[in-house]
Design an enzyme around this catalytic site. Structure first.
Site, PDB file in Angstrom:
ATOM      1  N   LYS A 180       0.888  -1.153  -0.118  1.00 25.85           N
ATOM      2  CA  LYS A 180       0.173   0.062   0.450  1.00 25.85           C
ATOM      3  C   LYS A 180       0.917   0.872   0.290  1.00 25.85           C
ATOM      4  CE  LYS A 180      -1.894   3.199   1.878  1.00 25.85           C
ATOM      5  NZ  LYS A 180      -1.531   3.890   1.584  1.00 25.85           N
ATOM      6  N   GLY A 233       6.447   5.320   8.746  1.00 30.18           N
ATOM      7  CA  GLY A 233       6.301   5.996   9.255  1.00 30.18           C
ATOM      8  C   GLY A 233       5.813   7.391  10.363  1.00 30.18           C
ATOM      9  N   SER A 234       4.818   8.020  10.669  1.00 36.18           N
ATOM     10  CA  SER A 234       5.417   8.307  11.487  1.00 36.18           C
ATOM     11  C   SER A 234       4.627   7.973  12.522  1.00 36.18           C
ATOM     12  CB  SER A 234       3.606   9.456  11.556  1.00 36.18           C
ATOM     13  OG  SER A 234       2.789   9.146  11.501  1.00 36.18           O
ATOM     14  N   GLY A 238       2.006   4.364  13.408  1.00 37.36           N
ATOM     15  CA  GLY A 238       2.782   3.337  13.868  1.00 37.36           C
ATOM     16  C   GLY A 238       2.106   2.775  14.608  1.00 37.36           C
ATOM     17  N   GLU A 255       9.665   0.941  11.095  1.00 37.91           N
ATOM     18  CA  GLU A 255      10.346   2.075  10.995  1.00 37.91           C
ATOM     19  C   GLU A 255      10.060   3.783  11.322  1.00 37.91           C
ATOM     20  OE1 GLU A 255      13.236   4.603   9.585  1.00 37.91           O
ATOM     21  OE2 GLU A 255      12.753   4.044   7.862  1.00 37.91           O
ATOM     22  N   CYS A 289      13.708  10.421   8.132  1.00 36.25           N
ATOM     23  CA  CYS A 289      13.797   9.913   9.076  1.00 36.25           C
ATOM     24  C   CYS A 289      15.405  10.056   9.578  1.00 36.25           C
ATOM     25  CB  CYS A 289      12.646   8.340   8.898  1.00 36.25           C
ATOM     26  SG  CYS A 289      11.555   8.158   8.291  1.00 36.25           S
ATOM     27  N   GLU A 386      10.226  15.606  15.782  1.00 32.99           N
ATOM     28  CA  GLU A 386      10.902  15.405  14.170  1.00 32.99           C
ATOM     29  C   GLU A 386       9.870  16.372  13.474  1.00 32.99           C
ATOM     30  OE1 GLU A 386      10.963  12.037  11.384  1.00 32.99           O
ATOM     31  OE2 GLU A 386       9.399  12.542  12.314  1.00 32.99           O
TER      32      GLU A 386
END
Length: 484
Positions: A180, A233-234, A238, A255, A289, A386
């Site tokens: 996806k 992703g975030s 996550g 991750e 990231c 971040e």
């Protein structure tokens, strides 16, 4: 023109080896971030499409894909690698339009995806079990077997690289994949599906369903037929992915974010360090990231390093992807708003330097001038959060112990860099820093397809890249045979 570059359908899903319309018939707009203009549409896949893709993957495992030997899987992946390499220029241009990357970065990403398939293709028949000395009359050994259907949710910042490292490892171990991609940038994931078909992958081995995260992504993580989920992703999403997969007890590789430091000691080779200090913060417009968003500098050389970084910042040029400058646009107007919002929190800080948005940059593009802040307190929001934009903060330190404390002083632990000529210090910091990767006198090691990658804390868990990823994409089976 985007249409001149495409050799695959952008408004369909790839399921069971075929391009099919989403069952709802709905589409999503696709935007060029360099110009802020709609350039096409993609399929709006939903739960029914995900279910069809999972069913196709299950059939592939019971059919031709599941019957292939590891050597045969590896050869298919090598063929896929060659096909990707033959399309590098087209893939780079597609990624530039879709994501806003300068062409040189898109080219590097396409080559990296080819390398992932090459690496995992070569590793497919080299994952070994073990024999275990045991009681008299027993022979005991272990096997590595695929999970089954694996789900892969790939973000918009590095579609080719992340699809390569997750799908590549899963396919090498014999899993069947449902990918996806992010709705903001999914064209090269669709291209990968078509290239896999051309390479001869059996139907259902790789399926790609574009769509919204809350629709297609949620359906993928919730589907009980998915036996492993890989998500990049975030932190907030996550956590949702992990909770959804937990309901059917599927393992998850996460991750997530980072607030990665580079630590510069007075004995560092600054000529070597300076390009890494800046580039690791502004590459892909800081939407990385593992971006080095914190630069920790020993006070004795602090003013010199900040001054030399500032000079490099002032030379940075920001513009449309096809201009192939230093920095492209942010992915969307929303992302620009988020990054700009963070900078309001830095109104009390000293701006050491900014890059320049070129005068002929298209007015609708989502451009943001790279910004370097100096004399930032370690606890300041810009040193803790971040930002996911081309923003770096410079922080002075007085001792090795203080540098370690600052480096470990966030919720993240993805990557770190250490710059020093002192071999003993190199080893001390490599051990003391809480991070999944530590680079000494470099940052990123040239991409490091072979190097296990992942974080601790809010940077996630599990490992991708390298041989280690193959263990995550497989299940260990122990066989104990009694033969008297």
């Amino acid at each position: 023109m985007l249409s001149n570059l495409l050799w695959f359908d952008t408004d369909r899903c790839f399921i069971d080896g075929r391009w099919v319309a989403p069952l709802s018939g709905e589409k999503l707009p696709l935007e060029d971030p360099s110009r802020g203009q709609e350039i096409g549409v993609i399929a709006r896949g939903k739960a029914d499409d995900i279910a069809a893709a999972v069913a196709a993957a299950e059939r592939a495992l019971k059919g031709p894909w599941g019957k292939l030997t590891a050597t045969e899987r590896g050869r298919l992946m090598m063929r896929l690698s060659d096909l990707i390499r033959s399309r590098v220029e087209e893939l780079a241009q597609i990624e530039a339009i879709d994501v806003g990357k300068p062409l040189k970065q898109g080219r590097a990403d396409a080559l990296a995806m080819a390398r992932y398939m090459e690496f995992y293709g070569g590793a497919a028949d080299k994952v070994m079990g073990e024999t275990i000395p045991y009681l008299d009359g027993y022979t005991v050994y272990t096997l590595r077997e695929p999970h089954g259907v694996t789900g892969h949710i790939v973000p918009w910042n590095y579609p080719m690289q992340i699809a390569g490292r997750t799908v590549g490892g899963a396919l090498a171990m014999g899993n069947a994949c449902v990918l996806k991609p992010a709705e903001e940038a999914c064209l090269t994931s669709l291209a990968l599906a078509e290239l896999a078909r051309e390479a001869g992958f059996p139907a259902g081995a790789l399926n790609v369903v574009p769509g919204l995260g809350e629709e297609a992504g949620a359906a993928l993580t919730e589907n009980p037929g998915v036996r492993h989920v890989s998500f990049t992703g975030s932190v907030s999403v996550g956590a949702l992915v992990q909770a959804a997969a937990a309901r059917h007890v599927a393992p998850v590789t996460l991750e997530l974010g980072g607030k990665s430091p580079q630590i510069v000691f007075a004995d560092a080779d600054l000529e070597r360090a300076l390009p890494f200090l800046v580039n690791a913060g502004v590459q892909n417009a800081g939407q990385t990231c593992s971006a080095a968003s914190r630069i920790l500098i020993e006070r004795y050389i602090y003013d010199e390093v900040v001054g030399r970084m500032a000079a490099r910042y002032r030379a940075l040029r920001v513009g449309p992807a096809d201009a192939d400058l230093d920095v492209g646009p942010l992915i969307s107007a929303r992302q620009k708003e988020i990054v700009s919002g963070f900078l309001k929190e830095g109104s009390d800080l000293t701006t050491a330097a900014e890059g320049v948005i070129v005068s002929d940059a298209p007015k609708g593009g989502h451009y943001f001038a790279p910004t370097l802040f100096a004399d930032v307190r370690p606890e300041h929001p810009l040193a803790q959060s971040e930002i996911f934009g081309p923003v770096q903060v410079a922080i002075p330190f007085d001792s090795e112990e203080e540098a370690i404390a600052i480096a470990n002083g966030t919720d993240y632990g993805l990557v770190a860099g250490v710059w020093t000529a002192d071999g003993s210090r190199q080893m001390r910091l490599a051990k003391a820093i809480h991070s999944g990767q530590v680079f000494i006198n470099n940052y990123g090691a040239g991409g490091g397809v072979e190097l296990p990658f992942g974080g601790i804390g809010k940077s996630g868990h599990g490992r991708e890249k390298g041989f280690e990823a193959l263990y995550g994409f497989s299940v260990l089976k122990t066989v104990a045979a009694w033969h008297g």
